[in-house]
Enzyme design. Structure first.
Site, mmCIF file in Angstrom:
data_model
loop_
_atom_site.group_PDB
_atom_site.id
_atom_site.type_symbol
_atom_site.label_atom_id
_atom_site.label_comp_id
_atom_site.label_asym_id
_atom_site.label_seq_id
_atom_site.Cartn_x
_atom_site.Cartn_y
_atom_site.Cartn_z
ATOM 1 N N LYS A 108 43.562 52.537 38.418
ATOM 2 C CA LYS A 108 43.199 52.505 39.836
ATOM 3 C C LYS A 108 43.508 53.381 40.631
ATOM 4 O O LYS A 108 43.191 53.526 41.985
ATOM 5 C CB LYS A 108 44.039 50.987 40.331
ATOM 6 C CG LYS A 108 43.021 49.943 39.737
ATOM 7 C CD LYS A 108 43.773 48.568 40.021
ATOM 8 C CE LYS A 108 42.907 47.281 39.374
ATOM 9 N NZ LYS A 108 42.809 47.089 38.000
HETATM 10 C C1 LIG Z 1 42.120 46.381 37.468
HETATM 11 C C2 LIG Z 1 41.917 46.798 36.022
HETATM 12 C C3 LIG Z 1 40.765 46.429 35.011
HETATM 13 C C4 LIG Z 1 39.815 45.787 35.687
HETATM 14 O O1 LIG Z 1 39.023 46.447 36.709
HETATM 15 P P1 LIG Z 1 37.650 45.607 37.611
HETATM 16 O O2 LIG Z 1 38.096 46.029 38.913
HETATM 17 O O3 LIG Z 1 37.841 44.210 37.224
HETATM 18 O O4 LIG Z 1 36.380 46.283 37.000
HETATM 19 C C5 LIG Z 1 40.640 46.798 33.719
HETATM 20 N N1 LIG Z 1 41.632 47.311 33.168
HETATM 21 C C6 LIG Z 1 43.144 47.705 33.835
HETATM 22 C C7 LIG Z 1 43.983 48.281 33.191
HETATM 23 C C8 LIG Z 1 43.119 47.381 35.331
HETATM 24 O O5 LIG Z 1 44.282 47.706 35.921
#
Ligand SMILES: *Cc1c(COP(=O)(O)O)cnc(C)c1O
Length: 462
Positions: A108
């Site tokens: 993120k």
């Molecule tokens: C947020 C997150 C995801 C999932 O992301 P999406 O927005 O659902 O595609 C997968 N792995 C980690 C470590 C995350 O923080």
């Protein structure tokens, strides 16, 4: 570039307004009016240069080119690896794209480090302030806080469920020493936190008075920043056809891959990796989206019941008919089921998307197997992606799994699978000695609103 809502009723907006608005005011999500083909860039361009080239058509005239390029430089200079998102080979035709070298160790950061700088730039230009409020089960909150901790025009309030995040995740939120950052432990669950945030946005007077804003995964700017690493990885592999495996719950990350493919990146298949909360895998298998609730897993950032970003693809499948999209989604909310017609499924889903689900024991077995074969430590979300790549990849086509978190962010699961507890990287080595600052509030809208009112500096300016 102009943007329209997937539900057809909200006003058309430019990039900067879409950035600050998040959700469209008809309840839909903003999408660009067209899909520009990928810009060309030179072989010597680094990640920040590729990022600027890929995103500029979507930014349009809302941010001058030089200022945007500078933001990309600064955002990706916060990453702890010279390649920003390095590509690591783990098998003959098998790769991992490490998206976790940002400040908070989850993918993120790739989008939010840029989004924080965009917020600051646009708000300064306009002489405005906002109050970002959000709910988190762990990763989004820490990434959002780190992204805006130096933004003069932003106050941020993040609600997390007291006692239900990991210690690393909580400390990443509560140890940030910036006057504009406020982490609140709510006496409740993640869903309670999310309901409180939704209620604050639904209170129009409150929303306006404190200029509430959101940076959750439906924010368009986050999606477009995620398109970049697909293009980057494909180029690193010589722009031959390549598939990607994406551990996803919300459909956000894999939607970015679809956009990269739509824009001309040489992407063969997009493999969706699900944990037990497998709404997307069931959709690919049965052609129906069915809400089946949530159960907790070792990959908590994918523990969701409904994949909100699917709405953007649905709008495309519906020939960009917002009325039809709104009707389908309203029915889905009412009855918990959405069926896609065979011809639409065969045109849009079957040729591109594959999917597989893995439970916690399969996830642990994959972490152990990767460690045994390569010596690499992986965490549960990434392991779900690797398992999906191995079961659904196309023979002869290289496949890249997106590694969405650093193993040290989920040390308990990694230790269970391998016997090794991954250490935090140097910039977080003293995380457990840092002073925590948090407020514990009841699961009560009035209490949370009073807190937001007391810390937001929006009203003070007026
Ligand atoms: C947020 C997150 C995801 C999932 O992301 P999406 O927005 O659902 O595609 C997968 N792995 C980690 C470590 C995350 O923080």
């Amino acid at each position: 570039m102009r943007y329209v809502s997937t539900r057809g009723l909200a006003p058309e907006l430019g990039f900067a307004d879409v950035l600050l608005t998040g959700l469209a005011d008809d309840g839909g999500l903003y999408v660009p009016t067209s899909w520009p083909q990928l810009a060309t860039f030179g072989p010597a361009d680094d990640y920040a240069a590729v990022a600027a080239a890929v995103m500029l058509p979507y930014v349009g005239d809302d941010v001058p080119k030089e200022a945007f390029e500078m933001m990309c430089r600064e955002a990706y200079a916060t990453f702890g690896h010279p390649a920003v998102t390095p590509l690591v080979q783990i098998g003959p035709n098998e790769w991992v794209l490490e998206l976790f070298h940002g400040p908070t160790l989850a993918f993120k950061d790739v989008a939010l480090q840029l989004v924080g700088r965009l917020f600051d730039y646009v708000l300064a230009e306009r002489g405005q302030r906002v109050t970002i409020v959000g709910a988190t089960s762990g990763d989004t909150g820490s990434a959002a806080i780190d992204a805006v901790k130096h933004c003069d025009n932003v106050d941020i309030v993040i609600l997390y469920p007291n006692g239900r995040t990991s210690d690393v995740q909580r400390r990443q939120m509560t140890t940030v020493d910036s006057p504009n950052v406020h982490a609140i432990a709510v006496d409740g669950t993640f869903d309670d936190c999310q309901d409180l945030v939704k209620a604050m946005f639904a209170d129009q007077a409150f929303r306006l008075q404190y200029q509430l804003s959101a940076v959750n995964s439906i924010n368009w700017a986050r999606i477009v920043a995620q398109v970049v690493y697909y293009v980057w990885a494909a180029r690193s592999l010589g722009n031959q056809p390549v598939s990607f495996s994406v551990p996803t719950g919300n459909f956000g990350n894999v939607l970015a891959g679809w956009i990269a493919r739509r824009s001309g990146a040489p992407i063969e298949s997009l493999v969706i990796g699900s944990n037990t909360n497998d709404i997307l895998t069931r959709f690919v298998e049965t052609r129906a989206m069915v809400n089946d609730g949530v159960t907790p897993t070792l990959s908590p950032s994918m523990d969701i019941a409904v994949s909100s970003n699917f709405e953007r693809l649905l709008f495309e499948m519906n020939g960009r008919d917002g009325g039809m999209t709104a009707e389908q989604l309203n029915r889905f909310r009412a009855v918990g089921r959405l069926d896609v017609e065979n011809d639409l499924f065969d045109e849009w889903i079957a040729p591109v998307f594959k999917a597989a689900r893995f439970d916690d024991s399969q996830t642990l077995a994959t972490i152990a197997d990767v460690y045994r074969r390569t010596g690499m430590l992986t965490e549960p979300h990434t392991a779900v992606g690797i398992a999906a790549a191995r079961s659904k990849g196309d023979p002869g086509v290289p496949i890249v799994t997106l590694a969405t978190a650093h193993p040290a962010k989920f040390p308990d699961a990694v230790q269970r699978a391998t016997g090794i507890r991954p250490p935090l990287p140097p910039h977080l080595a003293d995380l457990f000695e840092r002073h925590e600052r948090t407020s514990l509030l009841a699961n009560d809208l009035g209490a949370v609103q009073a807190f937001v009112a007391s810390v937001s500096r929006v009203a003070v300016r007026r």
